[in-house]
Design an enzyme around this catalytic site. Structure first.
Site, PDB file in Angstrom:
ATOM      1  N   ASN A   4       8.189  32.972  32.361  1.00 36.26           N
ATOM      2  CA  ASN A   4       9.098  33.862  33.086  1.00 36.26           C
ATOM      3  C   ASN A   4      10.394  33.102  33.333  1.00 36.26           C
ATOM      4  O   ASN A   4      10.417  32.185  34.144  1.00 36.26           O
ATOM      5  CB  ASN A   4       8.445  34.273  34.418  1.00 36.26           C
ATOM      6  CG  ASN A   4       9.418  35.007  35.319  1.00 36.26           C
ATOM      7  OD1 ASN A   4      10.399  35.579  34.847  1.00 36.26           O
ATOM      8  ND2 ASN A   4       9.155  34.994  36.618  1.00 36.26           N
ATOM      9  N   LYS A   6      13.028  34.149  34.743  1.00 35.27           N
ATOM     10  CA  LYS A   6      13.763  34.609  35.933  1.00 35.27           C
ATOM     11  C   LYS A   6      15.217  34.903  35.531  1.00 35.27           C
ATOM     12  O   LYS A   6      15.450  35.422  34.449  1.00 35.27           O
ATOM     13  CB  LYS A   6      13.684  33.577  37.055  1.00 35.27           C
ATOM     14  CG  LYS A   6      12.248  33.128  37.323  1.00 35.27           C
ATOM     15  CD  LYS A   6      12.150  32.200  38.493  1.00 35.27           C
ATOM     16  CE  LYS A   6      10.773  31.562  38.546  1.00 35.27           C
ATOM     17  NZ  LYS A   6      10.143  31.707  39.840  1.00 35.27           N
ATOM     18  N   HIS A  90       6.246  41.053  40.243  1.00 39.17           N
ATOM     19  CA  HIS A  90       6.425  39.626  40.538  1.00 39.17           C
ATOM     20  C   HIS A  90       6.765  39.467  42.022  1.00 39.17           C
ATOM     21  O   HIS A  90       7.467  40.304  42.599  1.00 39.17           O
ATOM     22  CB  HIS A  90       7.555  39.050  39.675  1.00 39.17           C
ATOM     23  CG  HIS A  90       7.633  37.566  39.739  1.00 39.17           C
ATOM     24  ND1 HIS A  90       8.271  36.909  40.774  1.00 39.17           N
ATOM     25  CD2 HIS A  90       7.124  36.609  38.938  1.00 39.17           C
ATOM     26  CE1 HIS A  90       8.164  35.607  40.582  1.00 39.17           C
ATOM     27  NE2 HIS A  90       7.472  35.399  39.472  1.00 39.17           N
ATOM     28  N   GLU A  92       8.841  37.735  43.538  1.00 39.71           N
ATOM     29  CA  GLU A  92      10.280  37.754  43.867  1.00 39.71           C
ATOM     30  C   GLU A  92      10.798  39.184  43.916  1.00 39.71           C
ATOM     31  O   GLU A  92      11.706  39.491  44.683  1.00 39.71           O
ATOM     32  CB  GLU A  92      11.060  36.884  42.861  1.00 39.71           C
ATOM     33  CG  GLU A  92      10.826  35.413  43.131  1.00 39.71           C
ATOM     34  CD  GLU A  92      10.974  34.485  41.935  1.00 39.71           C
ATOM     35  OE1 GLU A  92      11.572  34.884  40.922  1.00 39.71           O
ATOM     36  OE2 GLU A  92      10.463  33.358  42.012  1.00 39.71           O
ATOM     37  N   GLU A 162      -0.518  34.871  41.441  1.00 39.61           N
ATOM     38  CA  GLU A 162       0.580  33.962  41.758  1.00 39.61           C
ATOM     39  C   GLU A 162       0.706  33.830  43.270  1.00 39.61           C
ATOM     40  O   GLU A 162       1.379  34.654  43.914  1.00 39.61           O
ATOM     41  CB  GLU A 162       1.883  34.521  41.178  1.00 39.61           C
ATOM     42  CG  GLU A 162       1.880  34.602  39.665  1.00 39.61           C
ATOM     43  CD  GLU A 162       3.278  34.376  39.112  1.00 39.61           C
ATOM     44  OE1 GLU A 162       3.418  33.493  38.262  1.00 39.61           O
ATOM     45  OE2 GLU A 162       4.221  35.047  39.551  1.00 39.61           O
ATOM     46  N   GLY A 168       7.788  28.201  42.439  1.00 41.83           N
ATOM     47  CA  GLY A 168       9.078  27.515  42.533  1.00 41.83           C
ATOM     48  C   GLY A 168       9.134  26.473  43.635  1.00 41.83           C
ATOM     49  O   GLY A 168      10.215  25.985  43.979  1.00 41.83           O
ATOM     50  N   SER A 208       4.137  26.900  39.957  1.00 40.91           N
ATOM     51  CA  SER A 208       4.410  25.488  39.684  1.00 40.91           C
ATOM     52  C   SER A 208       3.490  24.888  38.607  1.00 40.91           C
ATOM     53  O   SER A 208       3.052  23.750  38.725  1.00 40.91           O
ATOM     54  CB  SER A 208       4.348  24.671  40.978  1.00 40.91           C
ATOM     55  OG  SER A 208       5.337  25.132  41.886  1.00 40.91           O
TER      56      SER A 208
HETATM   57  C1  PEP Z   1       6.946  32.476  38.194  1.00 41.87           C
HETATM   58  O1  PEP Z   1       8.142  32.697  38.191  1.00 41.87           O
HETATM   59  O2  PEP Z   1       6.150  33.387  37.902  1.00 41.87           O
HETATM   60  C2  PEP Z   1       6.470  31.146  38.558  1.00 41.87           C
HETATM   61  C3  PEP Z   1       5.188  30.931  38.614  1.00 41.87           C
HETATM   62  O3  PEP Z   1       7.432  30.182  38.809  1.00 41.87           O
HETATM   63  P1  PEP Z   1       7.213  28.574  38.877  1.00 41.87           P
HETATM   64  O4  PEP Z   1       6.357  28.209  37.686  1.00 41.87           O
HETATM   65  O5  PEP Z   1       8.598  28.027  38.774  1.00 41.87           O
HETATM   66  O6  PEP Z   1       6.536  28.288  40.157  1.00 41.87           O
END
Ligand code: PEP
Length: 244
Positions: A4, A6, A90, A92, A162, A168, A208
């Site tokens: 992803n 973003k 997601h 976010e 997630e 992040g 992460s």
């Molecule tokens: C994501 O954006 O779905 C995500 C898991 O981000 P990160 O790997 O940066 O934590």
């Protein structure tokens, strides 16, 4: 293994990524690879992925086919770029743009209607985990969202667990914590869609994920794949996650 991006990468940066990434993953036939750039780079990504096994996905989808929905992008617009997948719900989107369990369901249904494969995200916030509400949150998100799909629709989705506190932040859920949450989700799937549904559903972990922790996460039988944000932006790093 899904990336992803973003709100990163222009079309030119997308092409540069694929030039480096493709040779590193040309032999990676042990898994499906999906890269989800911003809408404006979807066509460039689909073009750059042509002739490879890499698939391209959007990061959101409107629930309507067309209409007065300023700023939204519909299923037919996404498929016209060559994309085949879409991330829905997601954290976010839930956190900053008012996405709810109900709109996640509507967007997932739209994705399916227009022939896209949705990756539907669920996951608890830090305070929900600290208050011992992780299971209740996952169950609510499942029942109000994914459980509204028919069996045939359900067979075409993947779920991403997630935990919001791990996205992040550099804080990865331990493989055990992730597997535990996956078990909770799979139990919901079993209850609603039966054993076959529970056996077949792919549940990805996201939060992460990095080259250094992918192998330990993937060693958990409950974890079928990963959804990667930050570490998918660099071709070498994402390739080493794919080739864990
Ligand atoms: C994501 O954006 O779905 C995500 C898991 O981000 P990160 O790997 O940066 O934590």
């Amino acid at each position: 293994m899904a990336g992803n991006w973003k709100m990163y990468k222009t079309p030119a940066e997308t092409v540069a990524f694929f030039e480096k990434f493709r040779p590193l993953t040309g032999q990676s036939d042990h898994c499906e690879i999906v890269i989800c750039p911003p809408f404006t780079s979807l066509a460039a990504a689909a073009d750059a992925a042509k002739g490879s096994a890499i698939r391209v996905g959007a990061q959101n989808i409107a629930w309507a086919k067309e209409g007065a929905f300023t700023g939204e992008i519909s299923g037919p617009m996404i498929t016209a770029t060559g994309a085949t997948h879409v991330i829905v719900g997601h954290s976010e989107r839930r956190q900053y743009f008012g996405e709810t369990d109900e709109t996640v369901l509507k967007r997932t249904q739209a994705a399916l209607e227009f022939g896209l494969s949705p990756i539907v995200c669920v996951g608890e916030r830090l305070e929900e985990r600290e208050n011992g509400n992780t299971e209740a949150v996952l169950v609510r998100q499942f029942r109000k969202g994914i459980a509204g799909l028919t069996e045939t629709q359900f067979a075409r989705i993947a779920i991403a667990y997630e935990p919001v506190w791990a996205i992040g932040t550099g804080k990865t859920a331990t493989p055990e914590i992730a597997a535990d949450a996956h078990r909770t989700i799979r139990a919901q799937v079993r209850e609603k869609f039966g054993k076959d549904g529970a056996d077949a559903i792919r549940i990805l972990y996201g939060g992460s994920v990095k080259p250094e922790n992918t192998r330990a996460l993937m060693a958990q039988p409950e974890i079928d794949g990963v959804l990667v944000g930050g570490a998918s932006l660099d071709p070498v790093s994402f390739a080493s996650i794919v080739n864990f």
